[in-house]
Design a protein around this motif. Structure first.
Motif, PDB file in Angstrom:
ATOM      1  N   SER A  30       5.989   7.039  -3.265  1.00  0.00           N
ATOM      2  CA  SER A  30       6.253   5.839  -2.460  1.00  0.00           C
ATOM      3  C   SER A  30       6.974   6.261  -1.167  1.00  0.00           C
ATOM      4  O   SER A  30       7.815   7.170  -1.186  1.00  0.00           O
ATOM      5  CB  SER A  30       7.114   4.849  -3.247  1.00  0.00           C
ATOM      6  N   LEU A  78       1.394  11.658  -5.893  1.00  0.00           N
ATOM      7  CA  LEU A  78       1.584  10.221  -5.998  1.00  0.00           C
ATOM      8  C   LEU A  78       3.048   9.908  -5.705  1.00  0.00           C
ATOM      9  O   LEU A  78       3.950  10.543  -6.276  1.00  0.00           O
ATOM     10  CB  LEU A  78       1.226   9.737  -7.410  1.00  0.00           C
ATOM     11  N   HIS A  97       0.819  -1.211   0.000  1.00  0.00           N
ATOM     12  CA  HIS A  97       0.000   0.000   0.000  1.00  0.00           C
ATOM     13  C   HIS A  97       0.853   1.262   0.000  1.00  0.00           C
ATOM     14  O   HIS A  97       0.403   2.318  -0.443  1.00  0.00           O
ATOM     15  CB  HIS A  97      -0.929   0.009   1.224  1.00  0.00           C
ATOM     16  N   LEU A  98       2.077   1.145   0.547  1.00  0.00           N
ATOM     17  CA  LEU A  98       2.933   2.327   0.655  1.00  0.00           C
ATOM     18  C   LEU A  98       3.900   2.465  -0.520  1.00  0.00           C
ATOM     19  O   LEU A  98       4.606   3.457  -0.623  1.00  0.00           O
ATOM     20  CB  LEU A  98       3.729   2.270   1.968  1.00  0.00           C
ATOM     21  N   GLN A 142       2.966   2.653  -3.671  1.00  0.00           N
ATOM     22  CA  GLN A 142       2.341   3.584  -4.617  1.00  0.00           C
ATOM     23  C   GLN A 142       1.079   4.127  -3.958  1.00  0.00           C
ATOM     24  O   GLN A 142       0.050   3.465  -3.921  1.00  0.00           O
ATOM     25  CB  GLN A 142       2.008   2.882  -5.946  1.00  0.00           C
ATOM     26  N   ILE A 143       1.172   5.332  -3.450  1.00  0.00           N
ATOM     27  CA  ILE A 143       0.078   5.869  -2.652  1.00  0.00           C
ATOM     28  C   ILE A 143      -0.206   7.315  -3.037  1.00  0.00           C
ATOM     29  O   ILE A 143       0.705   8.095  -3.343  1.00  0.00           O
ATOM     30  CB  ILE A 143       0.420   5.767  -1.141  1.00  0.00           C
ATOM     31  N   TRP A 144      -1.503   7.651  -3.090  1.00  0.00           N
ATOM     32  CA  TRP A 144      -1.928   9.032  -3.347  1.00  0.00           C
ATOM     33  C   TRP A 144      -2.167   9.711  -1.999  1.00  0.00           C
ATOM     34  O   TRP A 144      -2.830   9.159  -1.121  1.00  0.00           O
ATOM     35  CB  TRP A 144      -3.220   9.070  -4.167  1.00  0.00           C
ATOM     36  N   VAL A 145      -1.654  10.931  -1.867  1.00  0.00           N
ATOM     37  CA  VAL A 145      -1.808  11.691  -0.624  1.00  0.00           C
ATOM     38  C   VAL A 145      -2.289  13.100  -0.973  1.00  0.00           C
ATOM     39  O   VAL A 145      -1.749  13.735  -1.895  1.00  0.00           O
ATOM     40  CB  VAL A 145      -0.481  11.775   0.164  1.00  0.00           C
TER      41      VAL A 145
END
Length: 428
Positions: free
Chosen positions: A96, A94, A36-37, A39-42
């Protein structure tokens, strides 16, 4: 209360305790191996930024200032971003999650940044606009011309919108008796794009409308989102009927406006554009009639002036006298031609008469009329001398008024007798 450990316990703890590096590596593996970490959108707000030679370092935090995280965009990735981070801007990024062992801190390695909220909508708008523009949907060459005097007009808008009333009122004032087809549609909300597309298709399938008005009575930017929907844009582009948009916004430009054949700012302006005003048509007609009278009058005056000028020039040239002289010359030539023709005819008649008389003289029948005869043998050959005949031959004697058959009983050689007489005369 004192805390005492035995020597054996101390030795056991010392053997099992992790080093700082070991703990950091363990945490790094937990963070970097988590799917999950990777490739994550924040979503958050840029609170500080530092442009370094190796990349852009910035702090990303919640808008309310609750939590923050360190972020980095390496120099090789900066040119691929949709938008560069700036302090105070809200973004969606986007990346990591990575752990920095030297300081025991984690940071987000950013791959892409997108504007959030209104900015994200603007980005989507620009991306869709660019793609449709590349396809040629906004080209001027593909836009259809509007009919000058349409008799049937279709309107696509909400039945409860003020735009529908404004359009009806304007059309009735400008062009009474016009046939208006109404195709209702929802022009706001999630169902609006589908509703508008269906309304346009109904008009096209009906096949009576010569032009279509797509309208709405204005509104906030978010309320006009349906006119930037790709489905609506393509429906307008593919419609075989010319479309005029009157969305009702002055400053904003929707994608439907760009693809429409003509666009105006308000529903009333769309109604004014689609048909001419009867009063204006009547005034233009009167102006044309007046202009036509003036043109015809000027042409008549110019023609009369040219005719008078030609008449004056003819008088100065004395053409009447020249024509009379030419007529006299033609009359004299005619008389000479008649005299010459008559003389030549008389000479021809005399020559023909001479030839007739000559032919009459040579005519064998004329010779027969003077008492001569033609003697033919049985084979039809003319007997020209006695030596060709023998006693007993049958002969046909042709006279002037008939033929007779005779038989040769005696042949006398006239030439031989004449020679004999001549000889006797000489002896004697």
């Amino acid at each position: 209360m004192s805390f005492e450990l035995s020597n054996s316990a101390v030795d056991l703890i010392a053997d099992t305790a992790l080093s700082v590096t070991g703990l950091t590596d363990y945490i790094r593996l937990l963070v970097e191996e988590d799917k999950h970490l990777r490739q994550i959108w924040v979503k958050g707000e840029v609170s500080s930024a530092n442009n370094h030679k190796v990349g852009l370092f910035f702090t990303f935090q919640d808008p309310d200032g609750g939590a923050a995280i360190k972020c980095v965009i390496w120099r090789s990735q900066l040119g691929k971003l949709a938008q560069l981070p700036k302090v105070g801007e809200q973004l969606i990024i986007l990346g990591s999650l990575r752990l920095y062992p030297a300081r025991g801190e984690y940071q987000l390695n950013v791959w892409q940044t997108l504007p959030a909220g209104v900015g994200l909508q603007a980005l989507r708008y620009q991306q869709l606009r660019k793609r449709l523009e590349v396809e040629g949907l906004f080209d001027v060459e593909r836009k259809k011309s509007l009919p000058s005097h349409p008799q049937t007009i279709a309107v696509v808008t909400s039945p409860t919108a003020a735009a529908w009333g404004d359009i009806q009122k304007t059309l009735k004032q400008r062009y009474p008796g016009l046939h208006v087809l109404f195709s209702p549609a929802t022009v706001q909300g999630e169902q609006a794009p589908t509703s508008i597309v269906k309304a346009i298709k109904r008009v096209e399938e009906d096949k009576r409308a010569e032009v279509l008005i797509l309208s709405r009575g204005g509104g906030a930017v978010e309320e006009l989102a349906c006119f930037n929907d790709e489905r609506v844009v393509r429906a307008v582009a593919e419609c075989s009927i010319p479309i005029i948009t009157g969305i009702g916004h002055q400053r904003d430009e929707s994608l439907v406006d760009l693809v429409a054949d003509r666009r105006v700012h308000t529903p009333t302006a769309a109604a004014e554009l689609v048909v001419p005003a009867i009063a204006e048509l009547y005034s233009q007609h009167q102006e044309r009639v007046t202009t036509l009278y003036e043109v015809v009058g000027n042409c008549y005056t110019d023609a009369a002036d040219r005719l008078q000028l030609i008449e004056n020039r003819l008088r100065r040239l004395g053409l009447d006298r020249q024509i009379e002289q030419e007529l006299q010359a033609l009359s004299w030539k005619r008389q000479r031609l008649l005299q010459g023709t008559t003389l030549q005819l008389q000479q021809s008649f005399a020559y023909v008469e001479m030839l007739r008389q000559k032919l009459a003289t040579l005519d064998p029948k004329a010779v027969l009329k003077r008492g001569y005869a033609v003697v033919r043998q049985e084979n039809g050959i003319i007997a020209r001398c006695a030596a060709d005949l023998t006693e007993g031959d049958r002969l046909l004697v042709e006279l002037n008024d008939g033929e007779i058959q005779v038989r040769v009983t005696e042949i006398k050689n006239t030439r031989a007798l004449r020679d004999k007489d001549s000889n006797d005369h000489e002896i004697g």
